[in-house]
Design an enzyme around this catalytic site. Structure first.
Site, PDB file in Angstrom:
ATOM      1  CG  ASP A 292     -22.041 -33.900  29.351  1.00  0.00           C
ATOM      2  OD1 ASP A 292     -22.508 -32.867  28.852  1.00  0.00           O
ATOM      3  OD2 ASP A 292     -22.669 -34.982  29.393  1.00  0.00           O
TER       4      ASP A 292
ATOM      5  CD  GLU B 170     -25.737 -32.549  34.732  1.00  0.00           C
ATOM      6  OE1 GLU B 170     -25.063 -32.737  33.718  1.00  0.00           O
ATOM      7  OE2 GLU B 170     -26.944 -32.288  34.695  1.00  0.00           O
TER       8      GLU B 170
ATOM      9  CD  GLU C  27     -21.688 -35.440  24.545  1.00  0.00           C
ATOM     10  OE1 GLU C  27     -21.400 -36.614  24.214  1.00  0.00           O
ATOM     11  OE2 GLU C  27     -22.091 -34.599  23.723  1.00  0.00           O
TER      12      GLU C  27
ATOM     13  CG  HIS D 185     -28.732 -33.841  21.029  1.00  0.00           C
ATOM     14  ND1 HIS D 185     -27.443 -33.913  21.500  1.00  0.00           N
ATOM     15  CD2 HIS D 185     -29.523 -33.794  22.120  1.00  0.00           C
ATOM     16  CE1 HIS D 185     -27.477 -33.907  22.822  1.00  0.00           C
ATOM     17  NE2 HIS D 185     -28.722 -33.844  23.222  1.00  0.00           N
TER      18      HIS D 185
ATOM     19  NE  ARG E 207     -19.673 -34.221  17.822  1.00  0.00           N
ATOM     20  CZ  ARG E 207     -20.125 -32.986  18.012  1.00  0.00           C
ATOM     21  NH1 ARG E 207     -21.080 -32.759  18.876  1.00  0.00           N
ATOM     22  NH2 ARG E 207     -19.599 -31.976  17.328  1.00  0.00           N
TER      23      ARG E 207
ATOM     24  CG  HIS F  52     -30.095 -30.599  18.225  1.00  0.00           C
ATOM     25  ND1 HIS F  52     -29.038 -29.995  17.584  1.00  0.00           N
ATOM     26  CD2 HIS F  52     -29.786 -30.571  19.544  1.00  0.00           C
ATOM     27  CE1 HIS F  52     -28.131 -29.621  18.476  1.00  0.00           C
ATOM     28  NE2 HIS F  52     -28.572 -29.955  19.681  1.00  0.00           N
TER      29      HIS F  52
HETATM   30  C1  UD1 Z   1     -23.827 -30.101  22.005  1.00  0.00           C
HETATM   31  C2  UD1 Z   1     -22.960 -30.819  23.047  1.00  0.00           C
HETATM   32  C3  UD1 Z   1     -23.734 -31.950  23.698  1.00  0.00           C
HETATM   33  C4  UD1 Z   1     -25.070 -31.463  24.243  1.00  0.00           C
HETATM   34  C5  UD1 Z   1     -25.836 -30.770  23.129  1.00  0.00           C
HETATM   35  C6  UD1 Z   1     -27.119 -30.195  23.668  1.00  0.00           C
HETATM   36  C7  UD1 Z   1     -20.537 -31.039  22.724  1.00  0.00           C
HETATM   37  C8  UD1 Z   1     -19.456 -31.732  22.026  1.00  0.00           C
HETATM   38  N1  UD1 Z   1     -21.793 -31.376  22.389  1.00  0.00           N
HETATM   39  O1  UD1 Z   1     -24.060 -31.006  20.929  1.00  0.00           O
HETATM   40  O2  UD1 Z   1     -22.985 -32.475  24.764  1.00  0.00           O
HETATM   41  O3  UD1 Z   1     -25.794 -32.551  24.735  1.00  0.00           O
HETATM   42  O4  UD1 Z   1     -25.044 -29.701  22.602  1.00  0.00           O
HETATM   43  O5  UD1 Z   1     -27.998 -29.854  22.645  1.00  0.00           O
HETATM   44  O6  UD1 Z   1     -20.286 -30.185  23.546  1.00  0.00           O
HETATM   45  N2  UD1 Z   1     -26.508 -25.447  15.749  1.00  0.00           N
HETATM   46  C9  UD1 Z   1     -27.156 -24.301  15.289  1.00  0.00           C
HETATM   47  N3  UD1 Z   1     -27.724 -23.478  16.211  1.00  0.00           N
HETATM   48  C10 UD1 Z   1     -27.740 -23.725  17.539  1.00  0.00           C
HETATM   49  C11 UD1 Z   1     -27.098 -24.901  17.997  1.00  0.00           C
HETATM   50  C12 UD1 Z   1     -26.488 -25.738  17.095  1.00  0.00           C
HETATM   51  O7  UD1 Z   1     -27.190 -24.045  14.097  1.00  0.00           O
HETATM   52  O8  UD1 Z   1     -28.284 -22.936  18.313  1.00  0.00           O
HETATM   53  C13 UD1 Z   1     -25.846 -26.337  14.759  1.00  0.00           C
HETATM   54  C14 UD1 Z   1     -24.546 -25.710  14.218  1.00  0.00           C
HETATM   55  O9  UD1 Z   1     -24.408 -26.072  12.870  1.00  0.00           O
HETATM   56  C15 UD1 Z   1     -23.465 -26.357  15.069  1.00  0.00           C
HETATM   57  C16 UD1 Z   1     -24.048 -27.752  15.213  1.00  0.00           C
HETATM   58  O10 UD1 Z   1     -25.449 -27.559  15.385  1.00  0.00           O
HETATM   59  O11 UD1 Z   1     -22.196 -26.351  14.471  1.00  0.00           O
HETATM   60  C17 UD1 Z   1     -23.468 -28.596  16.313  1.00  0.00           C
HETATM   61  O12 UD1 Z   1     -23.430 -27.917  17.570  1.00  0.00           O
HETATM   62  P1  UD1 Z   1     -22.488 -28.502  18.752  1.00  0.00           P
HETATM   63  O13 UD1 Z   1     -22.685 -27.678  19.963  1.00  0.00           O
HETATM   64  O14 UD1 Z   1     -21.114 -28.681  18.263  1.00  0.00           O
HETATM   65  O15 UD1 Z   1     -23.039 -29.976  18.942  1.00  0.00           O
HETATM   66  P2  UD1 Z   1     -24.431 -30.487  19.476  1.00  0.00           P
HETATM   67  O16 UD1 Z   1     -24.765 -31.699  18.691  1.00  0.00           O
HETATM   68  O17 UD1 Z   1     -25.394 -29.376  19.535  1.00  0.00           O
HETATM   69  N1  UDP Z   2     -35.444 -28.495  25.492  1.00  0.00           N
HETATM   70  C1  UDP Z   2     -36.003 -27.313  25.047  1.00  0.00           C
HETATM   71  N2  UDP Z   2     -36.521 -27.267  23.767  1.00  0.00           N
HETATM   72  C2  UDP Z   2     -36.504 -28.345  22.942  1.00  0.00           C
HETATM   73  C3  UDP Z   2     -35.898 -29.541  23.396  1.00  0.00           C
HETATM   74  C4  UDP Z   2     -35.372 -29.580  24.687  1.00  0.00           C
HETATM   75  O1  UDP Z   2     -36.049 -26.315  25.771  1.00  0.00           O
HETATM   76  O2  UDP Z   2     -36.998 -28.235  21.801  1.00  0.00           O
HETATM   77  C5  UDP Z   2     -34.847 -28.523  26.855  1.00  0.00           C
HETATM   78  C6  UDP Z   2     -35.236 -29.697  27.742  1.00  0.00           C
HETATM   79  O3  UDP Z   2     -36.369 -29.385  28.527  1.00  0.00           O
HETATM   80  C7  UDP Z   2     -33.982 -29.910  28.591  1.00  0.00           C
HETATM   81  C8  UDP Z   2     -32.851 -29.466  27.682  1.00  0.00           C
HETATM   82  O4  UDP Z   2     -33.459 -28.663  26.664  1.00  0.00           O
HETATM   83  O5  UDP Z   2     -33.967 -29.064  29.721  1.00  0.00           O
HETATM   84  C9  UDP Z   2     -32.137 -30.640  27.077  1.00  0.00           C
HETATM   85  O6  UDP Z   2     -31.282 -30.223  26.072  1.00  0.00           O
HETATM   86  P1  UDP Z   2     -30.619 -31.209  25.022  1.00  0.00           P
HETATM   87  O7  UDP Z   2     -31.491 -32.390  24.830  1.00  0.00           O
HETATM   88  O8  UDP Z   2     -30.269 -30.386  23.843  1.00  0.00           O
HETATM   89  O9  UDP Z   2     -29.228 -31.596  25.715  1.00  0.00           O
HETATM   90  P2  UDP Z   2     -28.787 -32.716  26.768  1.00  0.00           P
HETATM   91  O10 UDP Z   2     -29.636 -32.583  27.983  1.00  0.00           O
HETATM   92  O11 UDP Z   2     -28.925 -34.041  26.102  1.00  0.00           O
HETATM   93  O12 UDP Z   2     -27.353 -32.394  27.018  1.00  0.00           O
END
Ligand code: UD1
Ligand code: UDP
Length: 374
Positions: free
Chosen positions: A97, A119, A133, A215, A217, A248
């Site tokens: 998603d 999924e 999502e 994390h 939104r 996160h």
């Molecule tokens: C995203 C997904 C969410 C998922 C989550 C898992 C969307 C809209 N959101 O949310 O569905 O559950 O990932 O964690 O697809 N950033 C870093 N380094 C990283 C990752 C993120 O610096 O490795 C920071 C960056 O500033 C980036 C921000 O986090 O711009 C947001 O990342 P983004 O993927 O847009 O949103 P998430 O909240 O991570």
């Molecule tokens: N996870 C990880 N390190 C962390 C936190 C989570 O490897 O510090 C793993 C966790 O075991 C799971 C996945 O990341 O498999 C979940 O990711 P996240 O919570 O970012 O996204 P969501 O599942 O909510 O989309």
């Protein structure tokens, strides 16, 4: 002629859940399989690629600090064009998603590939929760040609939307395939891990561990503030517990969490952990407080109760079975339910049954067999 596969993912959870599929396809000679990452996440994606030893054939490297949904979506769709022109896949696989899933699904459809949604079929039917999502998953479901649903309930959702029965396969969730692979690797003789050693040194394992992540939104701002308030109260009232919070990297999470919880005794804030250290920590935990989708699916396999800081979930199965409880983001309710788990042994025991409705670790084998029949 070999079937041409293109597997695409971009964030940490997609990478974890697609890693076993990548390995299965790469080990099967009847397919020509390429891997593309959008790198919607960077560091958190690379942690997963390292652990599962996956080297992508294409890397769009799209992540920008504090990126927005508009440019992220547009950049991914545009970035996919040259990859699709070169690979010309018969089948393109997207997961779940995220914005990556939705945007790559659109691009794959434009390129004439059969879109396979891993999924598929999870629903809240409220497009604001989780945002964006729920919308991403519904849209990807409309685009997809083949739907790999983790549970009978997710298949039922798709059927209600008039998806053709023979295009849906109930597979279980590939996160369990990943978890079993991860546990085996982490517990194998001679396995060493710097993060696990760091945690061993910093954490008093004789205390009851409360593992926290968050994390979403829709929880940014007030929700996150309430969650942190609850964690502070629990830490103060229960000095015999240790809260561990891998934070996160999203600046809308990292900033407030550090501001509110840095320096509180018995709360340890750490950067996102790589998968092996995280599953090691889950296994050592007494209970988990999270808004994560993947963690809701993994925890029942380890017999860990989960309090979910959301009011709705697209994963109702473990809630029905009683191992996952939705507590929302009200500080008092989070505190109350955590205290109940800490104080009431019978209640704790009830929520920590070892059973998982999300899979048996054979999801990927089912997907590969199904694609072979096409
Ligand atoms: C995203 C997904 C969410 C998922 C989550 C898992 C969307 C809209 N959101 O949310 O569905 O559950 O990932 O964690 O697809 N950033 C870093 N380094 C990283 C990752 C993120 O610096 O490795 C920071 C960056 O500033 C980036 C921000 O986090 O711009 C947001 O990342 P983004 O993927 O847009 O949103 P998430 O909240 O991570
Ligand atoms: N996870 C990880 N390190 C962390 C936190 C989570 O490897 O510090 C793993 C966790 O075991 C799971 C996945 O990341 O498999 C979940 O990711 P996240 O919570 O970012 O996204 P969501 O599942 O909510 O989309």
């Amino acid at each position: 002629m070999k079937k041409k596969n293109l597997i695409v993912f971009g964030t940490r959870p997609e990478a974890i859940k697609m890693a076993p599929l990548v390995k299965a396809f790469l080990n099967d000679d009847s397919f020509d399989t390429k891997v593309c990452v959008t790198a919607q996440h960077r560091e958190m994606l690379d942690q997963v690629l390292d652990f599962f030893e996956i080297i992508p054939d294409y890397d769009l490297n799209v992540m920008k600090p504090n990126q927005n949904l508009y440019s992220l979506t547009a950049t991914i769709i545009e970035g996919m064009k040259p990859v699709l022109d070169e690979v010309k896949p018969d089948y393109i696989y997207v997961h779940g998603d995220t914005t990556t899933s939705m945007a790559v699904g659109i691009a794959g459809f434009y390129a004439g590939a059969k879109v396979c949604h891993v999924e598929a079929g999870l629903r809240t039917y409220d497009r604001q929760y989780p945002f964006p999502e729920e919308f991403n998953r519904q849209l990807t479901g409309r685009i997809a040609d083949y739907h790999f649903a983790p549970t009978a309930g997710s298949k039922e959702n798709l059927l209600q939307e008039r998806t053709l029965n023979d295009r849906i396969l109930v597979t279980g969730n590939t996160v369990i395939d990943a978890l079993l692979f991860g546990i085996e690797k982490v517990t194998s003789p001679g396995y060493s891990d710097a993060e696990i050693e760091m945690l061993n040194a910093k954490v008093d394992l004789s205390k009851r561990l409360i593992l926290v992540t968050g994390h979403r939104r829709e929880n940014h701002g007030e929700g996150l503030l309430n969650i942190c308030t609850a964690l502070k109260t629990i830490a103060q009232e229960y000095p015999d517990t240790q809260i561990i919070y891998p934070v996160h990297l999203n600046p809308n999470v990292k900033g407030p969490v550090h501001e509110l919880l840095e320096g509180v005794s018995n709360i340890l804030l750490v950067p996102p952990l790589a998968y092996p250290a995280f599953i090691w920590l889950m296994e050592k935990s007494y209970l988990i407080i999270t808004d994560s989708g993947g963690i809701q699916e993994e925890a029942p396999s380890l017999g860990k109760p989960v309090l979910v800081t959301r009011t709705t979930t697209e994963r109702p199965e473990a809630v029905s079975e009683g191992t996952v409880l939705l507590v929302g983001t009200d500080a008092e309710r989070i505190t109350l339910k955590t205290k109940q788990l800490l104080d009431d042994d019978a209640y704790y025991k009830n929520m920590s049954q070892l059973h998982n409705p999300y899979g048996d670790g054979k999801s990927v084998a089912r997907i590969v067999s199904y694609i072979k029949t096409l």
